[in-house]
Design a protein around this motif. Structure first.
Motif, PDB file in Angstrom:
ATOM      1  N   GLY A 168       5.933 -16.943  40.359  1.00  0.00           N
ATOM      2  CA  GLY A 168       5.605 -17.821  41.481  1.00  0.00           C
ATOM      3  C   GLY A 168       4.124 -17.823  41.801  1.00  0.00           C
ATOM      4  N   ASN A 169       3.521 -16.655  41.870  1.00  0.00           N
ATOM      5  CA  ASN A 169       2.094 -16.587  42.193  1.00  0.00           C
ATOM      6  C   ASN A 169       1.227 -17.069  41.037  1.00  0.00           C
ATOM      7  N   ALA A 170       1.698 -16.892  39.791  1.00  0.00           N
ATOM      8  CA  ALA A 170       0.945 -17.400  38.649  1.00  0.00           C
ATOM      9  C   ALA A 170       0.870 -18.918  38.673  1.00  0.00           C
ATOM     10  N   ILE A 171       1.936 -19.572  39.118  1.00  0.00           N
ATOM     11  CA  ILE A 171       1.916 -21.033  39.218  1.00  0.00           C
ATOM     12  C   ILE A 171       0.865 -21.481  40.224  1.00  0.00           C
ATOM     13  N   VAL A 172       0.757 -20.758  41.349  1.00  0.00           N
ATOM     14  CA  VAL A 172      -0.261 -21.100  42.346  1.00  0.00           C
ATOM     15  C   VAL A 172      -1.655 -21.026  41.729  1.00  0.00           C
ATOM     16  N   CYS A 173      -1.921 -19.953  40.987  1.00  0.00           N
ATOM     17  CA  CYS A 173      -3.245 -19.799  40.359  1.00  0.00           C
ATOM     18  C   CYS A 173      -3.485 -20.876  39.310  1.00  0.00           C
ATOM     19  N   LEU A 174      -2.463 -21.197  38.522  1.00  0.00           N
ATOM     20  CA  LEU A 174      -2.623 -22.225  37.486  1.00  0.00           C
ATOM     21  C   LEU A 174      -2.877 -23.594  38.085  1.00  0.00           C
ATOM     22  N   ILE A 175      -2.222 -23.909  39.186  1.00  0.00           N
ATOM     23  CA  ILE A 175      -2.425 -25.197  39.839  1.00  0.00           C
ATOM     24  C   ILE A 175      -3.892 -25.366  40.220  1.00  0.00           C
ATOM     25  N   VAL A 176      -4.448 -24.346  40.858  1.00  0.00           N
ATOM     26  CA  VAL A 176      -5.837 -24.432  41.320  1.00  0.00           C
ATOM     27  C   VAL A 176      -6.802 -24.406  40.139  1.00  0.00           C
ATOM     28  N   TYR A 177      -6.465 -23.646  39.093  1.00  0.00           N
ATOM     29  CA  TYR A 177      -7.371 -23.524  37.943  1.00  0.00           C
ATOM     30  C   TYR A 177      -7.400 -24.791  37.098  1.00  0.00           C
ATOM     31  N   GLN A 178      -6.260 -25.409  36.875  1.00  0.00           N
ATOM     32  CA  GLN A 178      -6.179 -26.538  35.960  1.00  0.00           C
ATOM     33  C   GLN A 178      -6.501 -27.877  36.608  1.00  0.00           C
ATOM     34  N   LYS A 179      -6.427 -27.956  37.940  1.00  0.00           N
ATOM     35  CA  LYS A 179      -6.640 -29.231  38.614  1.00  0.00           C
ATOM     36  C   LYS A 179      -7.849 -29.131  39.541  1.00  0.00           C
ATOM     37  N   PRO A 180      -8.998 -29.696  39.128  1.00  0.00           N
ATOM     38  CA  PRO A 180     -10.190 -29.631  39.984  1.00  0.00           C
ATOM     39  C   PRO A 180      -9.981 -30.251  41.365  1.00  0.00           C
ATOM     40  N   ALA A 181      -9.126 -31.276  41.450  1.00  0.00           N
ATOM     41  CA  ALA A 181      -8.884 -31.908  42.749  1.00  0.00           C
ATOM     42  C   ALA A 181      -8.207 -30.969  43.733  1.00  0.00           C
ATOM     43  N   MET A 182      -7.575 -29.903  43.230  1.00  0.00           N
ATOM     44  CA  MET A 182      -6.873 -28.961  44.089  1.00  0.00           C
ATOM     45  C   MET A 182      -7.757 -27.792  44.538  1.00  0.00           C
ATOM     46  N   ARG A 183      -9.022 -27.787  44.143  1.00  0.00           N
ATOM     47  CA  ARG A 183      -9.892 -26.668  44.464  1.00  0.00           C
ATOM     48  C   ARG A 183     -10.577 -26.847  45.819  1.00  0.00           C
ATOM     49  N   SER A 184      -9.787 -27.100  46.823  1.00  0.00           N
ATOM     50  CA  SER A 184     -10.307 -27.141  48.186  1.00  0.00           C
ATOM     51  C   SER A 184     -10.439 -25.722  48.703  1.00  0.00           C
ATOM     52  N   ALA A 185     -11.032 -25.584  49.881  1.00  0.00           N
ATOM     53  CA  ALA A 185     -11.260 -24.253  50.440  1.00  0.00           C
ATOM     54  C   ALA A 185      -9.943 -23.516  50.664  1.00  0.00           C
ATOM     55  N   ILE A 186      -8.970 -24.186  51.280  1.00  0.00           N
ATOM     56  CA  ILE A 186      -7.706 -23.537  51.603  1.00  0.00           C
ATOM     57  C   ILE A 186      -6.942 -23.184  50.325  1.00  0.00           C
ATOM     58  N   ASN A 187      -7.027 -24.046  49.293  1.00  0.00           N
ATOM     59  CA  ASN A 187      -6.328 -23.758  48.050  1.00  0.00           C
ATOM     60  C   ASN A 187      -6.970 -22.593  47.294  1.00  0.00           C
ATOM     61  N   LEU A 188      -8.293 -22.462  47.378  1.00  0.00           N
ATOM     62  CA  LEU A 188      -8.953 -21.316  46.765  1.00  0.00           C
ATOM     63  C   LEU A 188      -8.503 -20.019  47.435  1.00  0.00           C
TER      64      LEU A 188
END
Length: 373
Positions: free
Chosen positions: A52-72
């Motif tokens: 579950g936590n690996a998916i969270v990290c992969l989402i933020v790593y693979q999608k630049p649009a998801m790299r907001s402050a809260i997502n980081l």
């Protein structure tokens, strides 16, 4: 002495006055079947927490649009939970079954340092997120940019490491279990050891809990007041329309519906994470303090099962967060479907709605001429 062998408590001067150690008796420990069951559950928790936590990290790593402050911040929280699951939980599961630490005294100190290090980092990130929600909703200040978030993440790692460091360099007593499910800060009459235990309890639970509780109470009050203002404004609009149109009693005035759910959903998710943090960490914090301060509690036959339960509950938080994300966050569910093999998908993927970026603080503002955003 910085390290004591739990199998020989007399070496540390920790024997009972009658020369016995009741915890060393297997009959005073948990039944074998229960210990095996708890270890099996912990292995399941490791698997779910890692995936579950690996998916969270992969989402933020693979999608630049998801790299907001809260997502980081959420990705950092997920990474700390992954490290806790991989570097601490397996050794605890083995020790729960065998009731014997088999990994040496040096790694005992290292395991204590890693445990508090990753726990402190996760709590620090949750505290930053809570303060950020407070600034957005109560102060209407959206100041946390991705760059500032990265700086705060780096500072939190450094601070967490500094607080956890004394347990590995020999500045405090670390106990090898037979009276605990993993290496712990054992009973000590030293003021330095007790002061360090208090520092950990304050840094891990009491200060974050107090700040987050105050932030969420202020947020709840602000959301309640804004909801009342919006509904009152909607009622006034409805009355104005009635007076202008000259509607009779036989005609129904137009209804003005204001949906507040989208305004509070993100905050509610963070609030649930805070509740999970409080429930999972309060018992372990109390047990850790009692272990260091209370000789009677530490050497009692009930200490082992109580410490196992408190530790198991603290590890449950690593599994709790991904479950909340899957329940509350639609993008997380969509990402899970993307990472899932197509042969395992039961339902076809439905195209999502178009997204647009907005300032998080705007959805909580109620103006005089606008009742919804």
């Amino acid at each position: 002495m910085a390290w004591c062998n739990g199998s020989s408590p007399d070496a540390c001067g920790l024997m009972e006055p009658n020369g016995t150690d009741p915890v060393l008796d297997d009959h005073s420990l948990m039944p074998v079947t229960l210990r095996v069951a708890l270890a099996a559950v912990m292995i399941f928790m490791i698997t779910i927490g890692f995936l579950g936590n690996a998916i969270v990290c992969l989402i933020v790593y693979q999608k630049p649009a998801m790299r907001s402050a809260i997502n980081l911040l959420l990705a950092t929280l997920a990474f700390s939970d992954i490290m806790l699951s991989l570097l601490c939980m397996p050794f605890t599961a083995i020790t729960v079954v065998t009731v014997d630490w088999r990994f040496g005294g040096e790694f005992c100190r290292v395991s204590v340092m890693l445990y508090w290090f990753f726990v402190l980092e996760g709590v620090s990130i949750l505290l930053i997120i809570s303060v950020d929600r407070f600034l957005i909703i109560v102060q209407r200040q959206d100041k946390l940019t991705p760059h500032r978030a990265k700086v705060m993440i780096a500072a939190s790692w450094a601070l967490s490491f500094s607080v956890a460091l004394p347990s590995v360099v020999g500045w405090t007593v670390v106990e090898v279990p037979t009276r605990a499910p993993q290496c712990v800060l054992g009973y000590s009459e030293s003021l330095a050891d007790r002061g360090y235990a208090v520092l950990l309890a304050v840094a891990v639970f009491f200060v974050p809990f107090g700040i987050m509780l105050y932030s969420y109470l202020c947020i709840l009050n602000t959301v309640r007041r804004n909801a009342l203002r919006i509904h009152n404004h909607a009622d006034s609009l409805c009355l104005n329309q009635v007076s202008k149109l000259g509607l009779t009693g036989l005609q129904r005035p137009p209804q003005v519906n204001v949906d507040m759910s989208f305004k509070t959903r993100a905050f509610t998710t963070i609030l649930i994470l805070f509740i999970g943090f409080s429930v999972c960490w309060l018992p372990h914090t109390v047990v850790s303090l009692l272990a260091v301060f209370s000789r009677r509690f530490y050497f009692s036959a009930s200490f082992y099962p109580i410490s196992v339960g408190a530790l198991w509950l603290s590890y449950l938080k690593t599994v709790f967060n991904p479950i909340i994300y899957c329940w509350r966050i639609r993008k997380f569910r969509e990402a899970c479907l993307e990472f899932m093999p197509k042969t395992c998908r039961i339902f076809p993927r439905v195209p999502g709605r178009s997204r647009r970026r907005i300032r998080p603080s705007n959805i909580y503002v109620c103006s005089e001429i606008q009742s919804a955003v």
